[in-house]
Design a protein around this motif. Structure first.
Motif, short mmCIF file in Angstrom:
data_model
loop_
_atom_site.label_atom_id
_atom_site.label_comp_id
_atom_site.label_asym_id
_atom_site.label_seq_id
_atom_site.Cartn_x
_atom_site.Cartn_y
_atom_site.Cartn_z
N ILE A 173 0.86 -1.18 0.00
CA ILE A 173 0.00 0.00 0.00
C ILE A 173 0.90 1.24 0.00
O ILE A 173 2.08 1.17 0.38
N GLY A 174 0.34 2.35 -0.42
CA GLY A 174 1.06 3.62 -0.38
C GLY A 174 0.47 4.53 0.68
O GLY A 174 -0.75 4.54 0.89
N VAL A 175 1.34 5.26 1.37
CA VAL A 175 0.90 6.26 2.36
C VAL A 175 1.49 7.60 1.94
O VAL A 175 2.70 7.74 1.82
N ILE A 176 0.62 8.57 1.67
CA ILE A 176 1.07 9.91 1.29
C ILE A 176 0.68 10.87 2.39
O ILE A 176 -0.49 11.20 2.58
N ASN B 255 -0.26 -8.35 8.64
CA ASN B 255 -1.06 -8.86 7.52
C ASN B 255 -0.22 -9.14 6.27
O ASN B 255 -0.77 -9.33 5.19
N GLU B 256 1.12 -9.16 6.45
CA GLU B 256 2.05 -9.47 5.37
C GLU B 256 1.88 -8.51 4.18
O GLU B 256 1.90 -8.91 3.02
N PHE B 257 1.69 -7.22 4.50
CA PHE B 257 1.68 -6.15 3.50
C PHE B 257 2.90 -5.28 3.72
O PHE B 257 3.43 -5.18 4.83
N HIS B 258 3.36 -4.64 2.65
CA HIS B 258 4.46 -3.69 2.73
C HIS B 258 3.92 -2.30 2.39
O HIS B 258 2.84 -2.17 1.81
N LEU B 259 4.69 -1.26 2.74
CA LEU B 259 4.19 0.07 2.42
C LEU B 259 5.28 0.99 1.89
O LEU B 259 6.45 0.88 2.26
N PHE B 260 4.87 1.86 0.99
CA PHE B 260 5.67 2.98 0.52
C PHE B 260 5.18 4.22 1.25
O PHE B 260 3.97 4.43 1.35
N VAL B 261 6.09 5.05 1.74
CA VAL B 261 5.71 6.29 2.41
C VAL B 261 6.24 7.47 1.59
O VAL B 261 7.42 7.51 1.24
#
Length: 334
Positions: A65-68, A91-97
């Motif tokens: 997921i992306g977080v802006i 939940n085995e998700f990664h994120l871009f910030v």
């Protein structure tokens, strides 16, 4: 050097390519432990790195997921990011910030970049100016959650503080300490940022409820670099505030810099309260009373709502805004 493939792993482990694929995708409920061990050993010995981009294209999801955020300098933002990360990890998700700097063009570019990277959803602290882009994503039923700011029409789940209540608590606390000359320091209103507008409205309403005048020249809403010069102008006037409400952590920092420059002591000369709590307020020369936001709860909820939208797509014309209760943290600055 030859690139190691899934087929190489399969041959090394003496299993089929589909069995390796099932292992990589965590589908090994019915896989023999010995088979799992052989695949693990083969991956480690060969140095195989799964192609997650290819995997995401095939499965039409990337588990990212992306977080802006609007401004990553805020303690509020970093705490929310940490809470989002915790939920994603479980939940085995990664994120871009990404940091938009309250700039609509920068935010738009980050949205395009994250979509190109095949993220499954976005958490956005929205700026004013990208409504058309939000609406286009809405029509495609792309999962988005808004945090801290709201649009005129709540086309996505929106989570934010009860900002007027936060201001009411702050001003009421100042009033109960016996102060009647109450000023306000805020970041600029040029971008029409929801919390800033609502906190100033709450400040004005609470002054009126207590039969106190609303003096426009005691309200500073400026870019960070202009806050101290504006306070300097205020201090040239015959009458100045005896207490200040800082609407967030960055405006508080500029206020404290100014008071130090003027050799004004907190709370002996000027009382101070602010929205957004952080460790530095507790260890300040005079610990600062604050209105705390439930940042970890907001971040946890934002991530949970987004993951639910990703897993269970749904199209709602509008969503209710979820407001969170502020909490007073009493210290020694009033």
């Amino acid at each position: 050097m030859k690139k190691i493939t899934m087929l190489d792993v399969a041959q090394k482990a003496n299993v089929s390519k589909s069995t390796v694929s099932q292992y990589i995708n965590n589908r090994y409920e019915y896989m023999a432990e010995s088979t799992k061990m052989r695949i693990e050993d083969a991956i480690r010995e060969l140095g195989y790195i799964p192609n997650f981009v290819a995997k995401s294209l095939k499965q039409k999801k990337s588990s990212t997921i992306g977080v802006i955020v609007a401004n990553i300098l805020h303690t509020f933002s970093t705490e929310i990011i940490r809470a989002i990360e915790d939920v994603c990890e479980k939940n085995e998700f990664h994120l871009f910030v990404c940091n938009a700097d309250d700039n609509p063009e920068k935010e738009r570019a980050y949205i395009d970049m994250l979509l190109a990277k095949q993220v499954d959803g976005l958490i956005i602290f929205p700026t004013i100016g990208n409504e058309d882009q939000y609406k286009r994503l809405k029509l495609s039923n792309f999962p988005i959650v808004f945090v801290d700011r709201k649009l005129e029409k709540t086309i996505y789940p929106t989570l934010l503080l009860d900002n007027e209540r936060a201001a009411e608590i702050a001003v009421q606390e100042i009033f109960q300490k016996g102060h009647r000359k109450i000023g306000l320091v805020s970041m600029s209103l040029s971008q029409k940022v929801t919390p800033r507008i609502e906190r100033i409205n709450g400040y004005k309403k609470t002054l009126k409820q207590n039969d106190l005048p609303v003096k426009d020249d005691w309200i500073i809403a400026a870019e960070r670099k202009d806050i101290i010069p504006e306070l300097e102008k205020m201090w040239l006037k015959e009458e100045t505030p005896e207490a200040f409400f800082a609407t967030n952590d960055l405006s508080l920092i500029e206020l404290l810099k100014f008071l130090r420059k003027k050799n004004l002591k907190v709370p002996d000369d000027v009382s101070v309260i602010a929205v957004d709590d952080s460790d530095f307020l507790e260890i300040s020369a005079t610990p600062i009373t604050a209105i705390k936001q439930p940042t970890f709860e907001i971040g946890n909820d934002a991530a949970s709502v987004l993951l639910d939208l990703i897993r269970n797509p749904q199209f709602e014309e509008v969503y209710e805004i979820k407001r969170y209760a502020p909490a007073l943290v009493e210290r020694e600055s009033l």
